[in-house]
Design an enzyme around this catalytic site. Sequence first.
Site, PDB file in Angstrom:
ATOM      1  N   HIS A 185      50.865  12.562  15.721  1.00 46.35           N
ATOM      2  CA  HIS A 185      49.757  12.207  14.825  1.00 46.35           C
ATOM      3  C   HIS A 185      49.461  13.340  13.840  1.00 46.35           C
ATOM      4  O   HIS A 185      48.376  13.385  13.255  1.00 46.35           O
ATOM      5  CB  HIS A 185      48.494  11.905  15.628  1.00 46.35           C
ATOM      6  N   HIS A 219      49.509   4.312  17.812  1.00 48.04           N
ATOM      7  CA  HIS A 219      50.745   4.380  18.591  1.00 48.04           C
ATOM      8  C   HIS A 219      51.540   3.097  18.405  1.00 48.04           C
ATOM      9  O   HIS A 219      52.424   2.789  19.190  1.00 48.04           O
ATOM     10  CB  HIS A 219      50.448   4.555  20.085  1.00 48.04           C
TER      11      HIS A 219
END
Lengths: 328, 328
Positions: free
Chosen positions: A54, A216
């Site tokens: 991320h 995700h």
Amino acid sequence: MLINVPETVVADALRGMAAAHPELTVDVENRVVVRRDAPVAGKTALVSGGGSGHEPLHAGFVGPGMLSAACAGEVFTSPVPDQMVRAAVAVDSGAGVLFVVKNYTGDVLNFEMAAELADEEGVRVAQVLVNDDVAVTDSLFTAGRRGTGATLFVEKIAGAAAEEGAPLDRVTEIARQVNESSRSFGVALSSVTTPAKGSPTFDLPAGELELGVGIHGEPGRERRPMMTSREIADFTVDAVLEDLRPRGPVIALVNGMGATPLLELYGFNAEVQRVLSERGVVVARTLVGNYVTSLDMAGCSVTLCQVDEELVRLWDAPVETPALRWGR
Amino acid sequence: MLINVPETVVADALRGMAAAHPELTVDVENRVVVRRDAPVAGKTALVSGGGSGHEPLHAGFVGPGMLSAACAGEVFTSPVPDQMVRAAVAVDSGAGVLFVVKNYTGDVLNFEMAAELADEEGVRVAQVLVNDDVAVTDSLFTAGRRGTGATLFVEKIAGAAAEEGAPLDRVTEIARQVNESSRSFGVALSSVTTPAKGSPTFDLPAGELELGVGIHGEPGRERRPMMTSREIADFTVDAVLEDLRPRGPVIALVNGMGATPLLELYGFNAEVQRVLSERGVVVARTLVGNYVTSLDMAGCSVTLCQVDEELVRLWDAPVETPALRWGR
């Protein structure tokens, strides 16, 4: 993929980060990134962390005015309690530590255990749970709402309060206020490929998008044929406003998922600002860029945080991290 | 693609940039971005520009300590002389303007014509041509070497000199020194898709890479089966060093082409630093990120600039732009 082998992706990145950022202390073995001057005498510390993939979240937000330390897990996998305890011990000046935790089951359990272990080490720990994603509840990996873009707001604004000398209780209160005042919604224009799997984690045919995707690649609300930037902005902002209903100005994060060109992201911001204006929402500040990403996913998310003068002041306060820097 | 229609991509992005950056003056109609306080009395001005699709280059580098103004062309297409003249007139304080020009035929011709037109308007103009890409000479769109990553070094370092009050001659001299001391080499792991075409501009099968690619997807030196990050770093750095042969320390830009995740880019930086260390090259500063991009291309480039103490000092000098910010 620009990697050696999947097994070393996180360690390689941390070594590269150490080389680029001498202002950080990077413990590659334990995967903890700490601001070099920690612990800062008398200062409340902020520790966050989560699965890798991320970036720049979280390690890119370590530095004066934001996080004291970040723990990196494997790709899309929570770090372990031992990392969090190491980070807490490294940054605690005696004023206590706030854990900023994104609401995913693994992260919540591990930070909870770390808080108990840190307490045994004599570190006073408070926690704030970030759960801003209005797309779905009880998603893959999550009970309740997922934590996404608001993490940046919590880390920046509570981090500024800590830098100014606010005690742990007040920093925690501000962090909770920011989370409660924030909502997000994300859209995928492509799937995401993790190094370990080497192929897309979900199947999204060309010419379709996933409305409400998680960072995700978790499923969202629905799939549709490709929409224009204008239509995506309408859908996304309205999804956020349906849940937030701001009574005052907002700070807007117009975030890229990783592979969306900045040219397109700025164009999308124009549409986001248009919808907000049409809905009568006043925008106090806007941040556009790839900040809370999902590896090579194409797409975007919008996070709005309702703010008062104090929160805007803390947002504007100086910050010096690899990914966010401003102020004098 | 996160767009409305291909025809409005650049104008949409400029509108979005205006909304996010009140510290800039954005002329959407004429596609010129100017720092708000321009012209700055007595200060040499820097103007650059080029085709869109390489963001944050160039408009993301407008602000104190870097560019005075940037002109945005259509995607992968030079801006026109009228834009450059407007920019020059808007930022000239009487101290003159340096045009920073990437070496592509269209850009060179248009900036040349703009320099003549600006001269007629009473603006003294100097030019620096950036041609750092060692991959190929006389490529598609280019006579000689292409201009890529060194553009950032030229704009930052010459921009700092101008901010400190250096006259046009000296700023130009520094800009040329930086270009002559810089070399780049880029690698594509995927093709690039422009909004107008809507499909990849060149064909790169999965599992292959293009060594020496240009930032518009121009062909490089050769194609090979996928290599590891370590192997790509060896090849890339050696290609640069073969041409540069630095006798002193360097500043390194480890740049993403747009779609490569920051996690991978930092890992690649670890390998770049390893090769440089093995070759005995001392790295004074490192910048890692997506700065000189090619829309949604996956890949990376390395730019090295041989520096002396003065260039390092100017690199470290304060800068306040959307994409680069540091210093106090």
